[in-house]
Enzyme design. Structure first.
Site, PDB file in Angstrom:
ATOM      1  N   LYS A  11       0.820  -1.219   0.000  1.00 18.63           N
ATOM      2  CA  LYS A  11       0.000   0.000   0.000  1.00 18.63           C
ATOM      3  C   LYS A  11       0.861   1.280   0.000  1.00 18.63           C
ATOM      4  O   LYS A  11       2.070   1.230   0.241  1.00 18.63           O
ATOM      5  CB  LYS A  11      -0.930  -0.033   1.224  1.00 18.63           C
ATOM      6  N   TYR A  51     -12.466  -2.031  -4.145  1.00 19.60           N
ATOM      7  CA  TYR A  51     -13.026  -2.116  -2.787  1.00 19.60           C
ATOM      8  C   TYR A  51     -14.557  -2.042  -2.771  1.00 19.60           C
ATOM      9  O   TYR A  51     -15.146  -1.710  -1.740  1.00 19.60           O
ATOM     10  CB  TYR A  51     -12.446  -1.002  -1.913  1.00 19.60           C
ATOM     11  N   PHE A  59     -15.639   3.630   6.513  1.00 17.62           N
ATOM     12  CA  PHE A  59     -14.265   4.007   6.162  1.00 17.62           C
ATOM     13  C   PHE A  59     -14.006   4.007   4.664  1.00 17.62           C
ATOM     14  O   PHE A  59     -12.879   4.269   4.234  1.00 17.62           O
ATOM     15  CB  PHE A  59     -13.269   3.090   6.885  1.00 17.62           C
ATOM     16  N   ARG A  87      -2.241 -14.309   4.585  1.00 23.31           N
ATOM     17  CA  ARG A  87      -3.015 -13.698   5.674  1.00 23.31           C
ATOM     18  C   ARG A  87      -2.248 -13.831   7.002  1.00 23.31           C
ATOM     19  O   ARG A  87      -2.256 -12.905   7.826  1.00 23.31           O
ATOM     20  CB  ARG A  87      -4.398 -14.354   5.806  1.00 23.31           C
ATOM     21  N   THR A  93      -5.821  -6.784  10.835  1.00 21.87           N
ATOM     22  CA  THR A  93      -6.099  -5.517  10.137  1.00 21.87           C
ATOM     23  C   THR A  93      -5.561  -4.323  10.921  1.00 21.87           C
ATOM     24  O   THR A  93      -4.922  -3.432  10.355  1.00 21.87           O
ATOM     25  CB  THR A  93      -7.628  -5.355   9.946  1.00 21.87           C
ATOM     26  N   ARG A 104       2.196  -6.322   9.418  1.00 18.85           N
ATOM     27  CA  ARG A 104       1.483  -5.172   9.974  1.00 18.85           C
ATOM     28  C   ARG A 104       2.013  -4.786  11.354  1.00 18.85           C
ATOM     29  O   ARG A 104       2.118  -3.600  11.674  1.00 18.85           O
ATOM     30  CB  ARG A 104      -0.021  -5.453   9.982  1.00 18.85           C
ATOM     31  N   ASN A 114      -2.131   0.294   6.658  1.00 19.96           N
ATOM     32  CA  ASN A 114      -1.630  -0.948   7.260  1.00 19.96           C
ATOM     33  C   ASN A 114      -0.793  -1.781   6.291  1.00 19.96           C
ATOM     34  O   ASN A 114      -0.751  -3.006   6.387  1.00 19.96           O
ATOM     35  CB  ASN A 114      -2.784  -1.743   7.891  1.00 19.96           C
ATOM     36  N   HIS A 117      -2.379  -5.317   1.514  1.00 20.71           N
ATOM     37  CA  HIS A 117      -3.672  -5.977   1.293  1.00 20.71           C
ATOM     38  C   HIS A 117      -3.389  -7.418   0.940  1.00 20.71           C
ATOM     39  O   HIS A 117      -2.402  -7.711   0.251  1.00 20.71           O
ATOM     40  CB  HIS A 117      -4.416  -5.320   0.114  1.00 20.71           C
ATOM     41  N   GLU A 128      -9.454 -10.860  -7.735  1.00 19.70           N
ATOM     42  CA  GLU A 128      -8.545  -9.718  -7.557  1.00 19.70           C
ATOM     43  C   GLU A 128      -7.333  -9.825  -8.488  1.00 19.70           C
ATOM     44  O   GLU A 128      -6.878  -8.808  -9.035  1.00 19.70           O
ATOM     45  CB  GLU A 128      -8.126  -9.629  -6.081  1.00 19.70           C
TER      46      GLU A 128
HETATM   47  N1  UDP Z   1      -9.884  -0.269   7.137  1.00 15.72           N
HETATM   48  C1  UDP Z   1      -9.970   0.985   7.728  1.00 15.72           C
HETATM   49  N2  UDP Z   1     -10.698   1.098   8.896  1.00 15.72           N
HETATM   50  C2  UDP Z   1     -11.323   0.037   9.472  1.00 15.72           C
HETATM   51  C3  UDP Z   1     -11.216  -1.222   8.863  1.00 15.72           C
HETATM   52  C4  UDP Z   1     -10.489  -1.346   7.693  1.00 15.72           C
HETATM   53  O1  UDP Z   1      -9.430   1.965   7.222  1.00 15.72           O
HETATM   54  O2  UDP Z   1     -11.965   0.200  10.525  1.00 15.72           O
HETATM   55  C5  UDP Z   1      -9.119  -0.397   5.882  1.00 15.72           C
HETATM   56  C6  UDP Z   1      -7.763  -1.083   6.078  1.00 15.72           C
HETATM   57  O3  UDP Z   1      -6.802  -0.476   5.207  1.00 15.72           O
HETATM   58  C7  UDP Z   1      -8.066  -2.509   5.659  1.00 15.72           C
HETATM   59  C8  UDP Z   1      -9.075  -2.306   4.527  1.00 15.72           C
HETATM   60  O4  UDP Z   1      -9.854  -1.185   4.956  1.00 15.72           O
HETATM   61  O5  UDP Z   1      -6.897  -3.215   5.255  1.00 15.72           O
HETATM   62  C9  UDP Z   1      -9.976  -3.470   4.222  1.00 15.72           C
HETATM   63  O6  UDP Z   1     -10.605  -3.890   5.422  1.00 15.72           O
HETATM   64  P1  UDP Z   1     -10.786  -5.428   5.783  1.00 15.72           P
HETATM   65  O7  UDP Z   1     -11.742  -5.505   6.914  1.00 15.72           O
HETATM   66  O8  UDP Z   1     -11.117  -6.211   4.534  1.00 15.72           O
HETATM   67  O9  UDP Z   1      -9.338  -5.853   6.349  1.00 15.72           O
HETATM   68  P2  UDP Z   1      -8.120  -6.719   5.756  1.00 15.72           P
HETATM   69  O10 UDP Z   1      -8.711  -7.882   4.998  1.00 15.72           O
HETATM   70  O11 UDP Z   1      -7.321  -5.795   4.871  1.00 15.72           O
HETATM   71  O12 UDP Z   1      -7.345  -7.142   6.968  1.00 15.72           O
END
Ligand code: UDP
Length: 140
Positions: A11, A51, A59, A87, A93, A104, A114, A117, A128
């Protein structure tokens, strides 16, 4: 077990801090092979499309703005159980909740910025990958 593929994005917080090598090293050390990689600057439309599942989340707009705030590196990763392996090395996250040794925990700035992705299912990985790569751009 046969190798599978997943999709990763390094990112803008990581490209800004010149951490693309550090992230890739952690992915490789976790047993993932980078079989496709390109540095791009996403358009707003591209990021919104990527997204789209988060469109109703509070968000969403901030996330899209962040993802187009600088270049990213989109990658296809290959390895045994690639989606879950990625993962696991990414971590939670919210970096505050991530395990030590994860990308992370070690590198992320915040729950939004973070660093990486990673696809959350094999089905989404295929979708994707196809969003950013032509089949001939992936060299296993
Ligand atoms: N995100 C954010 N605020 C939140 C949750 C998620 O800004 O409260 C952002 C963060 O960059 C995250 C992305 O949205 O990686 C996608 O969220 P997801 O829940 O899919 O998490 P991930 O799969 O990336 O761990």
């Amino acid at each position: 077990m046969a190798a599978t593929r997943t999709f990763s994005i390094i990112k803008p917080d990581a490209t800004r801090r010149n951490l693309t090598g550090a992230v890739t090293k952690m992915l490789e050390e976790a047993g993932l092979r980078v079989v496709a990689s390109k540095r791009i600057h996403m358009t707003r439309e591209q990021a919104e499309g990527f997204y789209a599942v988060h469109k109703e989340r509070p968000f969403f707009n901030d996330l899209v703005s962040f993802m187009i705030s600088g270049p990213v590196v989109v990658q296809v990763l290959e390895g045994e159980n690639a989606m879950q392996r990625n993962r696991d090395i990414m971590g939670a996250t919210n970096p505050a909740n991530a395990e030590p040794g994860t990308i992370r925990k070690e590198l992320a700035e915040s729950i939004e910025a973070n660093t990486v992705h990673g696809s959350d299912s094999d089905e989404n990985a295929a979708i994707e990958i196809a969003y950013f790569f032509k089949p001939e751009e992936i060299v296993g």
